[in-house]
Design an enzyme around this catalytic site. Structure first.
Site, PDB file in Angstrom:
ATOM      1  CE1 TYR A 221      -9.400  10.403  -8.305  1.00  0.00           C
ATOM      2  CE2 TYR A 221     -10.410  11.885  -9.907  1.00  0.00           C
ATOM      3  CZ  TYR A 221      -9.583  10.815  -9.615  1.00  0.00           C
ATOM      4  OH  TYR A 221      -8.934  10.159 -10.633  1.00  0.00           O
TER       5      TYR A 221
ATOM      6  CE  LYS B 199      -5.893  11.310  -9.483  1.00  0.00           C
ATOM      7  NZ  LYS B 199      -4.712  10.397  -9.600  1.00  0.00           N
TER       8      LYS B 199
ATOM      9  CB  ALA C 257      -8.732  19.058  -3.708  1.00  0.00           C
TER      10      ALA C 257
ATOM     11  CG  ASP D  41      -1.900   1.130   1.269  1.00  0.00           C
ATOM     12  OD1 ASP D  41      -1.723   2.105   0.518  1.00  0.00           O
ATOM     13  OD2 ASP D  41      -2.853   1.055   2.064  1.00  0.00           O
TER      14      ASP D  41
END
Length: 252
Positions: free
Chosen positions: A153, A157, A155, A62
């Site tokens: 999402y 990216k 923000a 992870d």
């Protein structure tokens, strides 16, 4: 004759078990890479990809955890300690309506989409070939395309786009290039794993195809050639770029 663009090179692709990461890993392997280490949180999809080419090496990790970045670094060390190309593809998506916000969803998206690439880059930097190393980050047009219920999402990216440019400036003196691709709606599992129903996914993809000038959604095969192209050592004057691949959606 087969293409051996990445002959003798060692590659890491995060999120390599499905979608764009899977396609990119196999493309690097088919173009002669000595090793392509793919990472993800589940062993099954990683093992399925590894069974398709002997150069692909699965590592369960992870990227949002210290244990994950340590495991990836150990895998690089086991391959000789030199890394030529690092592809940050691992990402998560989830709806985050501001009037019904789950803080855990926001944190997870930033942990995987932003903290993961930044921290893994720092962890692997001592191994990246210098000069000659390449980093390619999979971003999204969501960084520039406002939509309801997607603020976290989008923000995340936008943040990773900024990282791409800043890292390119910082690592340029070391001879390491940093670039990104920004896909639109692509046929991958990210929406389903983000909790959207099959009906909602179909609606989103239909709406996208209706609006986009290319009249369809994307496929991993539309994105992969740009990832390998940016990582190609011959493109030594391209850095700090984020290539939009969205069927023309941002042009509408």
């Amino acid at each position: 004759m087969s293409d051996k663009t990445f002959a003798e090179q060692h590659i890491v692709v995060t999120g390599g078990g499905t979608g764009i990461g899977r396609a990119a890993a196999l493309a690097f392997a088919e173009q002669g890479a000595a090793s392509v280490t793919i990472t993800g949180r589940r062993s099954e999809p990683l093992d399925e990809v590894a069974a398709l080419h002997p150069a692909v090496i699965p590592v369960v990790a992870d990227v949002a955890t210290d244990a994950g970045t340590d495991a990836i670094a150990a895998a690089v060390q086991a391959r000789g300690g030199t890394l030529d190309v690092l592809v940050h593809n691992a990402g998560v998506f989830g709806l985050t309506p501001l009037d019904d916000l789950d803080p855990a969803d926001v944190r997870r998206q930033f942990e995987v989409n932003v903290f993961g690439p930044i921290l893994l880059t720092a962890k692997l930097l001592p191994h990246l070939r210098s000069p000659g190393g390449n980093i390619v980050v999979v971003s999204s047009i969501s960084a520039r395309l406002a939509a309801p219920h997607q603020s976290a999402y989008a923000a995340s990216k936008a943040a990773i786009d900024s990282f791409i440019r800043s890292a390119a400036v910082e690592l340029g003196p070391k001879g390491i290039r940093v670039n990104g691709v920004a896909p639109g709606n692509v046929q991958t599992p990210i929406l389903a794993t983000g909790g959207l129903s099959p009906e909602k996914i179909t609606q989103w993809r239909t709406n996208y195809a209706t609006k986009a000038p290319a009249a369809r959604i994307g496929h991993p095969a539309d994105i992969t050639p740009w990832i390998t192209h940016l990582a190609n050592p011959t493109n030594s004057w391209v850095t700090g770029e984020i290539i939009t691949i969205d069927g023309g959606m941002l042009a509408t």
